[in-house]
Scaffold this motif. Structure first.
Motif, mmCIF file in Angstrom:
data_model
loop_
_atom_site.group_PDB
_atom_site.id
_atom_site.type_symbol
_atom_site.label_atom_id
_atom_site.label_comp_id
_atom_site.label_asym_id
_atom_site.label_seq_id
_atom_site.Cartn_x
_atom_site.Cartn_y
_atom_site.Cartn_z
ATOM 1 N N TYR A 132 32.426 -42.210 -5.138
ATOM 2 C CA TYR A 132 33.777 -42.686 -5.460
ATOM 3 C C TYR A 132 33.794 -43.965 -6.294
ATOM 4 N N GLU A 133 32.657 -44.652 -6.396
ATOM 5 C CA GLU A 133 32.550 -45.871 -7.195
ATOM 6 C C GLU A 133 31.131 -45.926 -7.717
ATOM 7 N N ILE A 134 30.896 -46.634 -8.801
ATOM 8 C CA ILE A 134 29.595 -46.595 -9.473
ATOM 9 C C ILE A 134 28.433 -46.637 -8.485
ATOM 10 N N GLU A 177 33.877 -37.949 3.971
ATOM 11 C CA GLU A 177 35.339 -37.909 4.015
ATOM 12 C C GLU A 177 35.863 -38.976 4.984
ATOM 13 N N GLY A 178 36.787 -39.791 4.488
ATOM 14 C CA GLY A 178 37.365 -40.853 5.304
ATOM 15 C C GLY A 178 36.494 -42.089 5.434
ATOM 16 N N GLY A 179 35.350 -42.132 4.726
ATOM 17 C CA GLY A 179 34.408 -43.228 4.909
ATOM 18 C C GLY A 179 34.400 -44.277 3.813
ATOM 19 N N ARG A 180 35.322 -44.195 2.855
ATOM 20 C CA ARG A 180 35.354 -45.220 1.801
ATOM 21 C C ARG A 180 35.521 -46.614 2.409
ATOM 22 N N CYS A 181 34.976 -47.616 1.734
ATOM 23 C CA CYS A 181 35.193 -49.000 2.157
ATOM 24 C C CYS A 181 36.571 -49.439 1.664
ATOM 25 N N GLU A 182 37.528 -49.488 2.585
ATOM 26 C CA GLU A 182 38.906 -49.811 2.208
ATOM 27 C C GLU A 182 39.029 -51.227 1.668
#
Length: 394
Positions: free
Chosen positions: A235-237, A243-248
């Motif tokens: 999702y970023e370089i 799923e649901g694990g991005r660093c908000e």
């Protein structure tokens, strides 16, 4: 009263890694840590009160926050939690495997921490020694177990590629062992030789030979393919999540949203004003004692300067930059201003360009810095200030 992110910088580590250029020092003793944390807490309370905002994401980084004594760690986390919005989405703390004990992880859980970012860096003991890490590879699995045993389910691992002597096989093994631990987030960074670091000195002296650029590019693409095959979203370089694990919290940086930064060298961004605190612990303490804060520099961005920063940050995201959002916020039409540059990169297969999206392609990810620099030059705006570029890369 609005919401924002909160970043807290703890500049202490058990040892200084050979590649690290963040503000971190080995503390002289518990009294030094307690004195600094008292000032960080004072600044935190002051800035939260003055901003009239509550934190919906909190990130305590460093350094290694978990090297703090249990009393200081608990006081800091309690104060940070007290600044949180009732809808707090994420409370992250950075840690190194050797710094975690069951009692310290229990303190994290008790104060609402729901995500731990572990500096694993490699699962090969030889590579860890080259980096100057003081933990062994097996310690990472033990740290993950302690974290989960205390009810914290979200775990992120940092890994480095391009380490001298690293091979595609050893990199594949490190990625596989990270996946096998069942973590929900992995960050993969190419090793850089920052001026003033021990590894840079060894490189300059001929003791260490950097990884070949083509091999480093191969390892980066290898990470994309291997982690994607394991169910991670790129999702970023540098960042991959289940799923649901991005660093908000880090998403706030990349989306240009407001956040408060406290602690020596910390940066913040509120109401269009960006600031950075002094990067010296003694000066930070003196400034907080005298003025209640310790800013070294600040700026208010608008027009092409703001457009340049939004472009730099937006292109880090795999979903890319929304030209209409940039136009609404900055009054700058990047498509019109950079028509020829965008066309050239699109023809070279480095950018995907449409009316509602400008994004790096797989090959474009390998030369992201070059693409960004040329777009900023075409915008006729200055490079984004150093105030936030350091954290944005994370």
């Amino acid at each position: 009263m609005g919401s924002c992110g909160l970043y807290v910088h703890v500049p202490f580590c058990a040892a200084k890694c050979g590649y690290c250029d963040f503000l971190s020092v080995v503390p002289g003793g518990g009294a030094a840590m307690t004195g600094l944390i008292a000032r960080v807490i004072e600044e935190l309370r002051s800035r939260v009160s003055e901003s009239r905002r509550r934190a919906d994401t909190i990130y305590v980084g460093g350094g290694t926050p978990t090297v703090l004594g249990e009393g200081d760690l608990g006081n800091l986390l309690r104060t940070a939690a007290g600044a949180a919005d009732a809808r707090l989405r994420e409370f992250s703390v950075e840690a190194n495997p050797e710094s975690l004990t069951a009692s310290k992880v229990a303190i994290l859980a008790r104060h609402g921490v729901n995500r731990v970012s572990l500096g694993a860096q490699s699962f090969q003991d030889r590579e860890l020694r080259i980096l100057g890490r003081i933990h062994q590879a097996a310690a990472t699995a033990g740290a993950v177990e302690i974290i989960r045993r205390n009810g914290i389910q979200r775990v992120s691992l940092d890994l480095l590629f391009g380490i001298p002597g690293q091979t595609p096989a050893s990199w594949r093994d490190s990625l596989s062992r990270a996946v096998d631990l069942g973590v929900d987030h992995v960050s993969c960074y190419g090793l850089t030789y920052e001026p003033g670091t021990r590894l840079a000195e060894l490189m300059d002296g001929g003791t260490v030979t950097p990884c070949d650029e083509r091999l480093e590019a191969q390892m980066y693409l290898q990470a994309i393919d291997q982690l994607s095959a394991a169910g991670f979203e790129h999702y970023e370089i540098s960042n991959f999540a289940r799923e649901g694990g991005r660093c908000e919290h880090n998403m706030l940086y990349w989306q240009g949203k407001p956040y408060i930064g406290v602690g020596p060298s910390a940066a913040g961004y509120l109401d269009g004003r960006r600031y950075r605190n002094v990067a010296d612990i003694t000066e930070y303490i003196r400034s907080v004692d005298g003025a209640g804060r310790a800013e070294a520099e600040s700026e208010t961005l608008a027009g092409t300067a703001l457009a340049g920063e939004m472009t730099m940050l937006g292109l880090r995201l795999i979903e890319g930059l929304d030209p209409s959002a940039l136009r609404r916020r900055c009054g700058v039409d990047i498509v019109a201003a950079c028509t020829e540059t965008l066309r050239r990169f699109a023809e070279q297969g480095l950018l995907q360009v449409s009316p509602d999206r400008i994004a790096l392609t797989r090959q474009g990810l390998l030369v992201a810095d070059t693409i960004t620099a040329e777009l900023l030059a075409a915008l006729d705006g200055p490079l984004p200030s150093s105030i936030d570029r350091h954290r944005a890369a994370r």
